[in-house]
Scaffold this motif. Structure first.
Motif, PDB file in Angstrom:
ATOM      1  N   GLN A 126       1.402  -7.045  21.467  1.00 55.00           N
ATOM      2  CA  GLN A 126       2.362  -8.265  23.091  1.00 55.00           C
ATOM      3  C   GLN A 126       2.982  -7.127  23.273  1.00 55.00           C
ATOM      4  N   ALA A 127       3.250  -6.102  22.739  1.00 52.30           N
ATOM      5  CA  ALA A 127       4.136  -5.267  23.563  1.00 52.30           C
ATOM      6  C   ALA A 127       3.535  -4.260  24.710  1.00 52.30           C
ATOM      7  N   ARG A 128       2.109  -4.230  24.240  1.00 50.28           N
ATOM      8  CA  ARG A 128       0.935  -3.306  24.642  1.00 50.28           C
ATOM      9  C   ARG A 128       0.650  -4.308  26.579  1.00 50.28           C
ATOM     10  N   VAL A 129       0.540  -5.604  25.637  1.00 49.56           N
ATOM     11  CA  VAL A 129       0.606  -6.606  27.335  1.00 49.56           C
ATOM     12  C   VAL A 129       1.295  -6.238  27.868  1.00 49.56           C
ATOM     13  N   GLU A 130       2.202  -6.874  27.780  1.00 51.92           N
ATOM     14  CA  GLU A 130       3.697  -6.813  28.113  1.00 51.92           C
ATOM     15  C   GLU A 130       3.606  -5.741  29.239  1.00 51.92           C
ATOM     16  N   GLY A 131       3.769  -4.487  28.815  1.00 56.96           N
ATOM     17  CA  GLY A 131       3.842  -2.925  29.069  1.00 56.96           C
ATOM     18  C   GLY A 131       3.047  -3.155  30.813  1.00 56.96           C
ATOM     19  N   ARG A 132       2.022  -3.620  30.132  1.00 60.53           N
ATOM     20  CA  ARG A 132       0.481  -3.200  31.292  1.00 60.53           C
ATOM     21  C   ARG A 132       1.173  -4.322  32.394  1.00 60.53           C
ATOM     22  N   THR A 133       2.277  -5.714  32.007  1.00 57.75           N
ATOM     23  CA  THR A 133       2.088  -6.692  33.850  1.00 57.75           C
ATOM     24  C   THR A 133       3.289  -5.927  34.294  1.00 57.75           C
TER      25      THR A 133
END
Length: 169
Positions: free
Chosen positions: A162-169
């Motif tokens: 989840q942290a990685r996904v939010e870091g990309r958006t």
């Protein structure tokens, strides 16, 4: 691509903990399998994980709060897993090495200081070494160990994802 939301995982983890605790109570009251002190401590660990998972499901925390919920759930999984590991170890001892049975948890809580109770319970006794139930060749403490490991690892994995996904958006 959104594969699986962390909020949904928190809800599923809370439901799993409730179901596991429900089965523990069923096995105690309907199957008449009395829990030893280590079993009771494992139940407390599932309660801890379930409460924090429910907090995560209800409030869907972000940022540092998400990591706080994940950390608290993981602490419960580690502590519960360590207790379950000790329990499985006691069950695997040869009969001549099994410790003597001690007093019940309620008696110890009434008569001993808390830290002495904790030390005594974590050492385990003969009641903890008895295998009363098995499923697919694993005792109940072995299954709780599997659940603690699974709950902890999936929670960490999905939080990092989840942290990685939010870091990309």
């Amino acid at each position: 691509m959104k594969f699986f939301s962390l909020r949904l995982w928190y809800l599923l983890a809370a439901i799993c903990c409730a179901a596991l605790l429900g089965y523990a109570l069923y096995s105690q009251h309907k199957m008449f399998l009395d829990p030893c002190p280590l079993c009771i401590f494992q139940r407390v660990a599932f309660m801890w994980i379930g409460v924090w998972a429910l907090v995560g499901a209800l409030f869907n925390p972000g940022g540092k709060w998400r990591w706080t919920v994940t950390t608290l759930m993981t602490i419960g999984a580690i502590v519960g897993g360590a207790i379950a590991w000790r329990h499985v170890w006691l069950q695997g001892l040869p009969l001549d090495q099994v410790p003597e049975c001690g007093p019940g948890l309620a008696y110890m809580m009434d008569t001993l200081p808390f830290w002495n109770v904790l030390k005594t319970v974590l050492e385990g006794d003969g009641a903890c070494a008895e295998v009363q139930w098995q499923f697919l060749g694993l005792s109940m403490p072995a299954w709780t160990l599997v659940w603690f490991i699974g709950l902890g690892l999936v929670t960490i994995f999905l939080t990092i994802r989840q942290a990685r996904v939010e870091g990309r958006t």
